[in-house]
Design an enzyme around this catalytic site. Structure first.
Site, mmCIF file in Angstrom:
data_model
loop_
_atom_site.group_PDB
_atom_site.id
_atom_site.type_symbol
_atom_site.label_atom_id
_atom_site.label_comp_id
_atom_site.label_asym_id
_atom_site.label_seq_id
_atom_site.Cartn_x
_atom_site.Cartn_y
_atom_site.Cartn_z
ATOM 1 N N SER A 64 -1.182 -0.616 8.099
ATOM 2 C CA SER A 64 -0.358 -0.678 7.019
ATOM 3 C C SER A 64 -0.559 -2.115 6.610
ATOM 4 O O SER A 64 0.089 -2.408 5.386
ATOM 5 C CB SER A 64 1.199 -0.588 7.342
ATOM 6 O OG SER A 64 1.266 0.888 7.852
ATOM 7 N N LYS A 67 -1.759 -2.347 3.137
ATOM 8 C CA LYS A 67 -0.913 -1.988 1.954
ATOM 9 C C LYS A 67 -0.650 -3.091 1.092
ATOM 10 O O LYS A 67 -0.391 -3.297 -0.215
ATOM 11 C CB LYS A 67 0.464 -1.421 2.354
ATOM 12 C CG LYS A 67 0.258 -0.040 2.939
ATOM 13 C CD LYS A 67 1.541 0.251 3.680
ATOM 14 C CE LYS A 67 1.514 1.651 4.414
ATOM 15 N NZ LYS A 67 2.593 2.172 5.165
ATOM 16 N N TYR A 190 -6.885 6.509 1.023
ATOM 17 C CA TYR A 190 -5.909 5.950 1.786
ATOM 18 C C TYR A 190 -6.300 5.490 3.307
ATOM 19 O O TYR A 190 -6.038 4.562 3.970
ATOM 20 C CB TYR A 190 -4.342 6.633 1.666
ATOM 21 C CG TYR A 190 -3.583 6.087 2.423
ATOM 22 C CD1 TYR A 190 -2.776 4.876 2.045
ATOM 23 C CD2 TYR A 190 -2.866 6.794 3.516
ATOM 24 C CE1 TYR A 190 -1.791 4.525 2.609
ATOM 25 C CE2 TYR A 190 -1.946 6.385 4.339
ATOM 26 C CZ TYR A 190 -1.122 5.227 3.869
ATOM 27 O OH TYR A 190 -0.160 4.726 4.658
ATOM 28 N N VAL A 259 0.531 -0.496 12.511
ATOM 29 C CA VAL A 259 0.757 0.136 13.965
ATOM 30 C C VAL A 259 -0.364 0.067 14.778
ATOM 31 O O VAL A 259 -0.336 0.217 15.984
ATOM 32 C CB VAL A 259 0.907 1.670 13.721
ATOM 33 C CG1 VAL A 259 2.036 2.340 13.168
ATOM 34 C CG2 VAL A 259 -0.328 2.483 12.759
#
Lengths: 305, 305, 305, 305
Positions: A64, A67, A190, A259
């Site tokens: 993440s 992002k 993604y 994570v």
């Protein structure tokens, strides 16, 4: 002036003694294999010195944390206004995979750092770029000034097979007309974005521009200082799922977790710090990483507040 | 004794005069093409007489009405207990496509008549049957005692292309380990099941067993009287999305609606009635169909209460 | 170095020209009477200079801004740990009066700046203090170094009569055993706290300690620098109801708004700024106040990020 | 024809052998004192015979069962239309004390059998009646044809002291302008209504009109048959909190439960049955009462479906 090396050493020592190191996530099979005894920190001072301890040079899945980099690329391509038509910038107050809020708010993700928001950013980049995966990877390599950074194709494939919640989110976005491209295409991008691997040093370097008003390690400017301010604000309010308030309260820095066990945080004008410890707390953030950063800001007395 | 034909005629006359006929759904392109001036009723009395008015012999897409038939087949194959491990039988109090509740309740659908519940039933049938689509179609043909009933393959394909909410629900179920088979396989079966076309007479006949303690028109018994009682109970409490209470309150019969504009309802031991009018009210039920059934039970003074 | 006076003048000029000045709240009758053409700013630089424009010397109802001061008093009395047992520090992502979240999370308010959280803080202070209203007022007077500050008893009485949502919240807290004292007693204190009136200068002075590591204008220290850091963090993440993310994004300062139209914000070590304009935007924050602070940080290029 | 007495005896025998009798509610102190070994049933056949076993003649607190009687009185006074402007008739799908839904739906209770809905009914009766408590009690006495029925003033006082959730609900209703009278006055009436005590026979008699098209034991007609149909429909869909679907599924009768351990259910035109057993299941319904009624409809093969 602090003795930063000493602070880092003491944090590492304490971390190694902790028996409760959290849990590695099992829902991404490739990540479940990582040894949770790894621990590393890399601290990048803007004035020039760097400090590091432990496994700072071992690569891990940034997940993440990517992002923030995809949002930066979208800001760089499009500016903030077009992006804000398709998502909000408010904290969600909910775990990172909640679809309820997305449904209640009719397909407008709360912010770009929950999964649904990042999937919309991925959709935006696909619409803007010719070779999205290649160009995004190049962007990250340039930010970090390191051409060896790469995707981990096994991790990406592993998520594509088992990422049912992300498929649910993407289809829900599509049902609300907030996804321009095909669900499979968007998620393929993604999952690759999330699979990028870096070590603590590379990550700190990649985030250099957020502490340096948009200017990179290699002196190139990718974002305006107003864009950097905004991305930092989103990191502070939304960077740690439903533990964002806690992180702001205990640590007091803009940052982002993944994570894979990585956390990167920064004090504008002063430093970037990356910590890696693969075991997660129940909220999905690196257990020892959170404690390490809290300890660092307390000992160094450096925070934005 | 009522003059049922006269009641049906008066309902049809009133319906034709109504200018506000509701809206055909646009999210399933094939259904958007249907002329919303169609109106038909077929009433099947268990004592032997049938009554009908209007377009009772024109086929339409039964859509969600098929959920009652797939549940019946699952009860027939497996009994209630195994099914109740994977879903609840409580009204949802929410529109038919809400994922929030499914997420909040960790992948256990509220009941078999919301989409997520029906998708789990589809999954159960796929696990049980060798040729799920063929066997289900045959089951429906047998219930209705009519071998001409068929899928509409265009409608099924149309939903497969645009049914993003159902893909979201199925992936969410999968993420909670409440789907044994592949998402695509389950939804392919589900979309075919929903695409079945019948006219009012065929639907009334297919539901004959629910008014007749489990015994079909052709005298074969498919369900125990206890199973029938339970399916009727679910129809009453959950058959009309978030208008189920309203339907029980105004009409007072177990029944089921579909976005194709069909509604079938029944009084155990007495009659089955099917109404078709393609325009929907804001809750997704046939606008004139709801009024027709309310008018029918008021005029005939026949309800379960 | 900026010409701060010039910036403030230009903001005031622009505000006066704006025809859309928001709406004064009607649910507190006494506040509905205020003229929404008022506009004032007071800027307090820590290095010594002060700047002001417009109606900076007219008193207004501080309302929710008082929540920061009651939290400070609770930190001062009890420390953070005891407080954190009874509430969280996460953004709520919801409007300021939502009870749903409080019910879902079993009586633990999301943070001390939503109404239910501030009611728990009020309960804590009542349990700690002999004469809660008098002692809290004295605390505020001391922070601001101004003994003329007072409650507005009509406003407090007006809220006690019509504050049904607050009575609902307090009773809900009580049902979850998160209120030690009587509902009426706690709300009487809470309504008085909210009714305090100050002008922009007094408010800026009262918040001096949050920009000055816990030390007040009068040189007395009320909070540790760690406590100040934490309160500033909560202001940033939770200070503006469900517009907190937006404020962090656009303005980039810890701050707090009230439905009386006041907003106070600060940059640690540098300044405190208070703006007052009574018309609110749909989220319940001062419409022109939000724009004024955004304009101020953009022009001065001063923010925490 | 069934041997009803034998069925009731067998149910009682089985109940007495059950070791897990549920829990008496502790949140209403007066109810916590009741011995959970009590068990009684009273069955009232419309054709004339009555059957009873166990403690059918011991009075207990009817609690939420009173909501059916107050709704009946409101229908009798005002008709359905005025009532439906202030509440809905949909199942809530949530536990009986959830405020979330009430807030989300802006003060319109889901149905008259959740607490907030019954509080609105109480408000309606207060606006309509000169001496609400006296007149309501007289109404209940007349329905049951028994002038000895009375409030339990200790229970009413006990709830007034500790009924924080109801105070929260009433204040929330007030904040949405869905309460005409004072919160305290409405709840005083509501708590008295809930405190009425009856034994199984009295309750069965009081519900006689719902099985008899609106005509009471004493032959007086209080409701039209359309009103009775509607109240029965609401009992079926909403009578058992979030276990309503389960009750319809397993029992198949309109009915209503109360936290005093009573359950009354009925088959229109045929019978009324009341069971009392004070221990509750986790959903707040009488544990053995639910099983008893399921057993009764299974053995007698009598249900609406």
């Amino acid at each position: 002036m602090c003795d930063f090396q000493k602070i880092l050493e003491s944090i590492k020592e304490k971390a190694e003694k902790t028996s409760e190191k959290g849990k590695v996530p099992t829902y991404i099979p490739e990540l479940a294999k990582v040894d949770k005894n790894h621990f590393g920190i890399y601290l990048n001072m803007l004035e020039g010195n760097d400090y590091c301890v432990g496994d700072w040079d071992i690569k891990f899945s940034i997940q993440s944390i990517s992002k923030v980099l995809s949002l930066a690329m979208a800001f760089n391509c499009l500016g903030a206004n077009k992006i804000l038509k398709r998502m909000d910038v408010e904290p969600s107050g909910n775990p990172f995979n909640y679809l309820s809020l997305l449904e209640l708010e009719e397909g407008i993700p709360r912010n770009p750092f929950i999964n649904s928001g990042a999937i919309v950013i991925a959709d935006i980049l696909i619409s803007e770029l010719k070779n999205p995966k290649e160009e995004f990877l190049q962007f990250v390599r340039d930010l970090a000034n390191d051409q060896t950074i790469d995707f981990n194709y096994e991790v990406a494939a592993s998520e594509a097979k088992t990422g049912y919640t992300n498929f649910a989110a993407a289809n829900l976005l599509k049902s609300f007309n907030n996804l321009e491209n095909d669900v499979d295409e968007v998620l393929d991008f993604y999952f690759h974005q999330c699979s990028i691997e870096m070590n603590c040093k590379q990550l700190s370097n990649a985030f250099y521009l957020f502490a340096n008003k948009g200017k990179c390690l290699n002196n190139k400017t990718y974002l305006t200082s107003s864009q950097v301010k905004r991305i930092n604000a989103i990191m502070l309010t939304c960077g740690f799922y439903d533990e964002a308030g806690e992180f702001a309260f205990e640590v007091g820095l803009p940052g982002k977790s993944g994570v894979g066990g990585g956390i990167v945080a920064l004090l504008p004008g002063t430093f970037i710090i990356t910590c890696w410890s693969p075991g997660l707390n129940p909220k999905g953030n690196s257990k020892l990483g959170m404690l390490a950063l809290e300890s660092f800001t307390t000992q160094s007395n450096l925070s934005i507040f």
